[in-house]
Design an enzyme around this catalytic site. Structure first.
Site, PDB file in Angstrom:
ATOM      1  N   ARG A 297      -7.620  18.459  23.768  1.00 42.16           N
ATOM      2  CA  ARG A 297      -6.260  18.431  24.331  1.00 42.16           C
ATOM      3  C   ARG A 297      -5.766  16.997  24.299  1.00 42.16           C
ATOM      4  O   ARG A 297      -6.456  16.084  24.747  1.00 42.16           O
ATOM      5  CB  ARG A 297      -6.261  18.922  25.789  1.00 42.16           C
ATOM      6  CG  ARG A 297      -6.603  20.389  25.940  1.00 42.16           C
ATOM      7  CD  ARG A 297      -6.698  20.733  27.416  1.00 42.16           C
ATOM      8  NE  ARG A 297      -7.041  22.132  27.639  1.00 42.16           N
ATOM      9  CZ  ARG A 297      -8.268  22.618  27.568  1.00 42.16           C
ATOM     10  NH1 ARG A 297      -9.284  21.846  27.262  1.00 42.16           N
ATOM     11  NH2 ARG A 297      -8.486  23.900  27.823  1.00 42.16           N
TER      12      ARG A 297
ATOM     13  N   ASN B  39      -5.090   8.318   2.475  1.00 39.62           N
ATOM     14  CA  ASN B  39      -5.411   7.654   3.747  1.00 39.62           C
ATOM     15  C   ASN B  39      -5.921   8.635   4.786  1.00 39.62           C
ATOM     16  O   ASN B  39      -7.036   8.530   5.244  1.00 39.62           O
ATOM     17  CB  ASN B  39      -4.164   6.974   4.336  1.00 39.62           C
ATOM     18  CG  ASN B  39      -3.984   5.545   3.864  1.00 39.62           C
ATOM     19  OD1 ASN B  39      -4.895   4.960   3.305  1.00 39.62           O
ATOM     20  ND2 ASN B  39      -2.801   4.997   4.095  1.00 39.62           N
ATOM     21  N   GLU B  40      -5.050   9.562   5.196  1.00 38.53           N
ATOM     22  CA  GLU B  40      -5.421  10.439   6.301  1.00 38.53           C
ATOM     23  C   GLU B  40      -4.515  11.663   6.402  1.00 38.53           C
ATOM     24  O   GLU B  40      -3.403  11.681   5.888  1.00 38.53           O
ATOM     25  CB  GLU B  40      -5.378   9.695   7.641  1.00 38.53           C
ATOM     26  CG  GLU B  40      -4.018   9.394   8.228  1.00 38.53           C
ATOM     27  CD  GLU B  40      -3.298   8.234   7.574  1.00 38.53           C
ATOM     28  OE1 GLU B  40      -2.292   8.519   6.879  1.00 38.53           O
ATOM     29  OE2 GLU B  40      -3.702   7.084   7.715  1.00 38.53           O
TER      30      GLU B  40
ATOM     31  N   ASP C 200       0.836  -1.202   0.000  1.00 39.94           N
ATOM     32  CA  ASP C 200       0.000   0.000   0.000  1.00 39.94           C
ATOM     33  C   ASP C 200       0.867   1.247   0.000  1.00 39.94           C
ATOM     34  O   ASP C 200       0.534   2.242  -0.646  1.00 39.94           O
ATOM     35  CB  ASP C 200      -0.920   0.006   1.226  1.00 39.94           C
ATOM     36  CG  ASP C 200      -2.042  -0.994   1.052  1.00 39.94           C
ATOM     37  OD1 ASP C 200      -2.575  -1.093  -0.062  1.00 39.94           O
ATOM     38  OD2 ASP C 200      -2.378  -1.678   2.025  1.00 39.94           O
ATOM     39  N   GLY C 201       1.973   1.186   0.741  1.00 35.29           N
ATOM     40  CA  GLY C 201       2.884   2.325   0.813  1.00 35.29           C
ATOM     41  C   GLY C 201       3.362   2.728  -0.584  1.00 35.29           C
ATOM     42  O   GLY C 201       3.430   3.920  -0.900  1.00 35.29           O
TER      43      GLY C 201
ATOM     44  N   ALA D   8      -4.990   9.705  22.037  1.00 31.34           N
ATOM     45  CA  ALA D   8      -4.775   9.944  23.470  1.00 31.34           C
ATOM     46  C   ALA D   8      -5.318  11.310  23.921  1.00 31.34           C
ATOM     47  O   ALA D   8      -4.578  12.131  24.474  1.00 31.34           O
ATOM     48  CB  ALA D   8      -3.283   9.809  23.820  1.00 31.34           C
TER      49      ALA D   8
HETATM   50  P1  NAP Z   1       4.013   1.893   6.724  1.00 28.26           P
HETATM   51  O1  NAP Z   1       4.567   2.046   8.082  1.00 28.26           O
HETATM   52  O2  NAP Z   1       4.606   0.876   5.828  1.00 28.26           O
HETATM   53  O3  NAP Z   1       2.439   1.611   6.822  1.00 28.26           O
HETATM   54  C1  NAP Z   1       1.918   0.963   7.905  1.00 28.26           C
HETATM   55  C2  NAP Z   1       1.068  -0.225   7.479  1.00 28.26           C
HETATM   56  O4  NAP Z   1      -0.201   0.239   7.036  1.00 28.26           O
HETATM   57  C3  NAP Z   1       1.633  -1.069   6.348  1.00 28.26           C
HETATM   58  O5  NAP Z   1       1.444  -2.419   6.676  1.00 28.26           O
HETATM   59  C4  NAP Z   1       0.776  -0.662   5.170  1.00 28.26           C
HETATM   60  O6  NAP Z   1       0.665  -1.672   4.204  1.00 28.26           O
HETATM   61  C5  NAP Z   1      -0.543  -0.423   5.832  1.00 28.26           C
HETATM   62  N1  NAP Z   1      -1.513   0.405   5.122  1.00 28.26           N
HETATM   63  C6  NAP Z   1      -1.296   1.583   4.479  1.00 28.26           C
HETATM   64  N2  NAP Z   1      -2.453   2.060   4.011  1.00 28.26           N
HETATM   65  C7  NAP Z   1      -3.422   1.176   4.358  1.00 28.26           C
HETATM   66  C8  NAP Z   1      -4.831   1.122   4.172  1.00 28.26           C
HETATM   67  N3  NAP Z   1      -5.482   2.091   3.543  1.00 28.26           N
HETATM   68  N4  NAP Z   1      -5.509   0.071   4.684  1.00 28.26           N
HETATM   69  C9  NAP Z   1      -4.873  -0.915   5.338  1.00 28.26           C
HETATM   70  N5  NAP Z   1      -3.547  -0.909   5.562  1.00 28.26           N
HETATM   71  C10 NAP Z   1      -2.833   0.115   5.076  1.00 28.26           C
HETATM   72  O7  NAP Z   1       4.059   3.320   6.075  1.00 28.26           O
HETATM   73  P2  NAP Z   1       3.705   3.724   4.600  1.00 28.26           P
HETATM   74  O8  NAP Z   1       3.759   2.511   3.736  1.00 28.26           O
HETATM   75  O9  NAP Z   1       4.488   4.919   4.253  1.00 28.26           O
HETATM   76  O10 NAP Z   1       2.198   4.158   4.794  1.00 28.26           O
HETATM   77  C11 NAP Z   1       1.866   5.373   5.410  1.00 28.26           C
HETATM   78  C12 NAP Z   1       0.727   5.044   6.276  1.00 28.26           C
HETATM   79  O11 NAP Z   1       1.163   4.437   7.490  1.00 28.26           O
HETATM   80  C13 NAP Z   1      -0.044   6.238   6.742  1.00 28.26           C
HETATM   81  O12 NAP Z   1      -0.929   6.696   5.761  1.00 28.26           O
HETATM   82  C14 NAP Z   1      -0.734   5.680   7.981  1.00 28.26           C
HETATM   83  O13 NAP Z   1      -2.035   5.206   7.657  1.00 28.26           O
HETATM   84  C15 NAP Z   1       0.099   4.507   8.391  1.00 28.26           C
HETATM   85  N6  NAP Z   1       0.548   4.694   9.784  1.00 28.26           N
HETATM   86  C16 NAP Z   1      -0.020   3.895  10.718  1.00 28.26           C
HETATM   87  C17 NAP Z   1       0.300   4.058  12.057  1.00 28.26           C
HETATM   88  C18 NAP Z   1      -0.368   3.158  13.050  1.00 28.26           C
HETATM   89  O14 NAP Z   1      -1.182   2.322  12.647  1.00 28.26           O
HETATM   90  N7  NAP Z   1      -0.079   3.313  14.333  1.00 28.26           N
HETATM   91  C19 NAP Z   1       1.195   5.056  12.452  1.00 28.26           C
HETATM   92  C20 NAP Z   1       1.754   5.868  11.465  1.00 28.26           C
HETATM   93  C21 NAP Z   1       1.405   5.689  10.120  1.00 28.26           C
HETATM   94  P3  NAP Z   1       1.878  -2.053   3.209  1.00 28.26           P
HETATM   95  O15 NAP Z   1       2.788  -2.912   4.016  1.00 28.26           O
HETATM   96  O16 NAP Z   1       1.169  -2.802   2.138  1.00 28.26           O
HETATM   97  O17 NAP Z   1       2.545  -0.806   2.738  1.00 28.26           O
HETATM   98 MN    MN Z   2       4.475   0.386   3.691  1.00 24.80          MN
END
Ligand code: NAP
Ligand code: MN
Length: 265
Positions: A143, A117-118, A45-46, A180
């Site tokens: 807050r 995503n967000e 997805d990334g 939080a």
């Molecule tokens: P990443 O750290 O590789 O992404 C975190 C995980 O989220 C990966 O397993 C990714 O899948 C999955 N993912 C991304 N979009 C998704 C969706 N729409 N539905 C289900 N799973 C999804 O970072 P990245 O690849 O650069 O992606 C950025 C995204 O990381 C941000 O948009 C945010 O949503 C997410 N993120 C999550 C957290 C958390 O959950 N605590 C914290 C920070 C950011 P792949 O392995 O297929 O890439």
């Molecule tokens: Mn990723």
């Protein structure tokens, strides 16, 4: 004759690079990574999210070699189908709404970006204080660590980790989720996620005195902005979409089941 242009974005691993070689040998369009009509994103997805930010106007073919592949509409087993779809321009397009984010600083600078995503606003060290408005109506003084505003397709990403709801892909919504949030007799915010109509507009105002905090981040998908004198953040839809190609539609429920409920070998 119209010459179609394509390019490839791959995750940095062996499997994805092998697929890249196959794609280059079999796709008959012109390779052009400046103004491609089609972008093939091979990885997770990334990789697809990165492709959508780099080429927001192209049609994206997501091929998943990762573990999740929530956005990818083609598996590695369907590589030949993807190539056939690309070569014959014979595919359907799923339009995914993206959230517009507009940041306004005290000095009057405006930054615009969009999120598949967000959008988040986060202060990891000191308590963030934000006045939350929906349209022009005051909701709360929040807050806490931060807020996350997600699209339906992003509802399964960061939002889900924050215990937000998974949103049916047929609904057009934005969801506001707390990170939080502090709730006491002194401080109160809603606490639960709130799912809003596509037509709403969220405004977050930094409460005065907060500018002193230096480590405030705004994120749009994987991109982060570190803004010192942020005043307000606006989040809304403006009809912009990302175009994802597919061959066969995958039902929303199957996608959730495949991504979250079937254990991997
Ligand atoms: P990443 O750290 O590789 O992404 C975190 C995980 O989220 C990966 O397993 C990714 O899948 C999955 N993912 C991304 N979009 C998704 C969706 N729409 N539905 C289900 N799973 C999804 O970072 P990245 O690849 O650069 O992606 C950025 C995204 O990381 C941000 O948009 C945010 O949503 C997410 N993120 C999550 C957290 C958390 O959950 N605590 C914290 C920070 C950011 P792949 O392995 O297929 O890439
Ligand atoms: Mn990723």
């Amino acid at each position: 004759m119209i010459v179609l242009k394509y390019c490839i974005i791959v995750r940095d691993n062996e499997k994805s690079k092998k697929i890249q070689e196959i794609l280059i040998s079999k796709i008959k369009h012109e390779y052009n990574d400046k103004t491609p009509d089609y972008v093939v994103a091979v990885g997770g997805d990334g990789t697809i999210i990165k492709a959508s930010h780099k080429y927001p106007n192209a049609v994206i073919f997501g091929i998943h070699t990762g573990h999740l592949g929530h956005y990818a509409n083609y598996s590695v087993d369907e590589l030949d189908i993807a190539i056939e779809n690309i070569n014959n321009s014979n595919f359907k397009v799923q339009k995914l709404d993206v959230l517009a984010a507009e940041f306004v600083t005290n000095s009057g600078n405006i930054v615009n970006d969009f999120a598949l995503n967000e959008v988040t606003i986060v202060s990891p060290l000191r308590t963030l204080i934000l006045d939350v408005f929906i349209d022009n109506d005051f909701l709360e003084r929040y807050r806490g660590t931060g807020l996350c505003i997600s699209t339906p397709s992003g509802s399964t990403a960061y939002n889900k980790s924050l215990h937000g709801s998974v949103i049916d892909s047929r609904l057009r919504t934005m969801q506001l989720t707390e990170m939080a949030g502090i709730n006491s007799t002194a401080y109160k915010s809603l606490g639960s996620p709130i799912v809003l109509s596509y037509e709403r507009r969220i405004k977050l105002d930094l409460v005065e005195g907060y500018e002193a905090i230096t480590d405030l981040f705004i994120t749009v998908d994987h991109i982060s902005y570190s803004l010192r004198d942020l005043k307000s953040l606006y989040i809304f839809y403006n009809n912009k979409t990302i175009n994802m190609a597919y061959n066969k539609p995958e039902e929303f429920v199957n996608r959730i089941n495949r991504s979250f409920l079937i254990s991997k070998e």
